[in-house]
Enzyme design. Structure first.
Site, short mmCIF file in Angstrom:
data_model
loop_
_atom_site.label_atom_id
_atom_site.label_comp_id
_atom_site.label_asym_id
_atom_site.label_seq_id
_atom_site.Cartn_x
_atom_site.Cartn_y
_atom_site.Cartn_z
N ASP A 192 66.79 -30.43 -8.00
CA ASP A 192 68.32 -31.36 -7.87
C ASP A 192 67.65 -32.05 -6.68
O ASP A 192 67.23 -31.55 -5.57
CB ASP A 192 68.90 -30.08 -7.26
CG ASP A 192 70.51 -30.65 -6.99
OD1 ASP A 192 70.42 -31.99 -6.84
OD2 ASP A 192 71.13 -30.11 -6.33
N ASP B 105 70.14 -42.82 -7.46
CA ASP B 105 70.24 -41.28 -7.99
C ASP B 105 69.85 -41.24 -9.48
O ASP B 105 70.59 -41.82 -10.27
CB ASP B 105 71.54 -40.78 -7.75
CG ASP B 105 71.81 -39.49 -8.25
OD1 ASP B 105 70.66 -38.60 -8.04
OD2 ASP B 105 72.92 -38.89 -8.86
#
Length: 443
Positions: free
Chosen positions: A112, A325
């Site tokens: 993550d 991202d």
């Protein structure tokens, strides 16, 4: 409790070159590191591939995950040349295969980039979400060590995330995510080992992590926890800073090519981007420091340049107004700016404007034949990134071509469709992120 976010990549490990090293070792390694492939969850190469889904099903599922994910962003030494890792997404999730402890226990964890704390489910565990593999038992590991209250890494937790066991002085953590998932347990250090098909594994020791004895939420039963790859002090990226020299890069293969070719992610000095056509923009330091912020100054459609003031009344550009991202599919832009961008797109694209019957995309065109689509330039500070149609439009249905940027009232996000066929490199020492147009099927 503070809120973290999900940005996931799974590792179905395919190493080509490996080095063994402890985190605190002093000797330099001559080896080039190790290599793994990024395998898209919807590729036939992925163990999560569903042959019953159409291409349109897969796209819609990915886009819906992006819409869910954007709300999460509201909140909050050894010398080695390089290493590269192999990632496979599962829904919005990517799993990483590794082993921890002495003797080794294999775990599969979500990688993550939107959170910092690395944790796994540990015995005794109550409650725990269902997990297919055995839970890690710290009492059986000779290399497990509790982290004490007042230590640097314990203090790296926000005040709302940490507690101190009065009888043992052990640092306890309480961590929640934007989708209401959570983990609670003890902060500790442990030996982490990344297995391989070559003769030597990669040893990372000691790594600070959370031994989660109370966990729940939406975690997949294939996963044992999370490895945090964000920018904060607790993340694996930060803990390995002396090894990777603050450098990593990836090259994402376009969706149309992912059935046969895998993407790549590299860590270390070998990931530095160089040569012609490289542009670089400063990383902006903001809170929470988990995320990678850059400044978007404008977007051009053809020769029409639109300043990105994102609602500021004085017309200035806010520094660090966009997060880069790799775990979000779509690109999200300020809603007021997007209204103007939408107008210019409709003027520029010579095709019938139609509505998306599922209501996700704002800008769609009838695609019965070939459509002449514009090059869209994204102007970051000191870096003009020219996006090709593969970065900005997708065939969302048989006769529907849609723009992959949508409006948002939250912080802007530069998603992974916009990054495909670019070598994207991060240098956390120089505080820059770089872009180089690249055929990622050959990189």
């Amino acid at each position: 409790m503070a809120t973290a976010s999900f940005s996931f990549v799974t590792i179905v490990v395919c190493f080509t070159s490996l080095s063994a090293f402890p985190l605190s070792g002093a000797a330099a390694s001559p080896d080039p590191g190790f290599t793994l492939n990024l395998i898209h969850r919807d590729s036939p190469l992925s163990p999560l591939y569903n042959p019953n889904h159409t291409d349109f099903d897969r796209l819609r599922n990915a886009f819906n995950r992006s819409v869910s994910r954007v709300n999460v962003f509201k909140s909050k030494a050894v010398d080695i040349n390089s290493f590269q890792n192999d990632l496979v997404p599962n829904g919005g999730e990517y799993f990483m295969k590794m082993s921890i402890g002495t003797p080794l226990v294999e775990v599969i964890v979500i990688a993550d980039t939107g959170s910092d704390l690395t944790w796994v489910q540990c015995l005794p565990c109550d409650p725990c979400y269902r997990q297919k593999s055995p839970l890690f038992d710290p009492s059986r590991s000779s290399s497990y060590r509790h982290m004490l209250c007042g230590s640097r890494f314990c203090n790296a937790l926000d005040a709302s995330e940490q507690a101190c066991a009065m009888d043992t002085n052990i640092c306890e953590y309480h961590y929640s995510y934007g989708d209401k998932s959570y983990t609670n347990g003890n902060l500790a250090t442990e030996k982490f080992t990344i297995g391989s098909t070559s003769s030597r594994p990669v040893h990372l020791s000691p790594i600070v992590f959370g031994c989660g004895t109370g966990n729940g939420g939406t975690f997949d039963e294939l996963g044992s926890g999370i490895v945090g790859l964000g920018g904060g002090a607790l993340s694996l990226v930060s803990q390995l800073s002396s090894i990777i020299k603050g450098k990593f890069s990836y090259c994402l293969v376009p969706l149309s090519e992912q059935s046969n070719v895998t993407s790549k992610i590299k860590f270390g000095t070998d990931s530095v981007i160089s040569g012609p056509h490289v542009v670089s923009t400063p990383l902006v330091s903001k809170q929470p420091d988990t995320y990678y912020y850059v400044t978007l100054e404008a977007i051009s459609v053809g020769n029409k340049r639109l300043p990105y003031t994102n609602g500021l009344l004085n017309g200035n550009v806010e520094e660090g107004n966009v997060i880069i991202d790799s775990g979000t599919t779509l690109t999200f832009l300020d809603s007021e700016f997007f209204t103007e961008l939408e107008r210019v797109l409709e003027e520029t694209v010579k095709a019938e404007r139609v509505s998306d019957p599922r209501g996700l995309f704002s800008v769609c065109f009838r695609s019965a034949g070939d459509i002449d689509l514009p090059v869209i330039a994204v102007h970051f500070t000191d870096a003009d990134v020219k996006l090709q149609p593969l970065n900005t439009f997708v065939k969302a249905d048989e006769d529907l071509l849609c723009f992959t940027m949508i409006s948002s009232n939250q912080i802007g996000i530069f998603g992974n469709l916009a990054q495909m066929d670019f070598l994207v490199g991060y240098d956390l020492e120089k505080r820059t992120v770089s872009f180089k147009p690249t055929d990622c099927t050959k990189h």
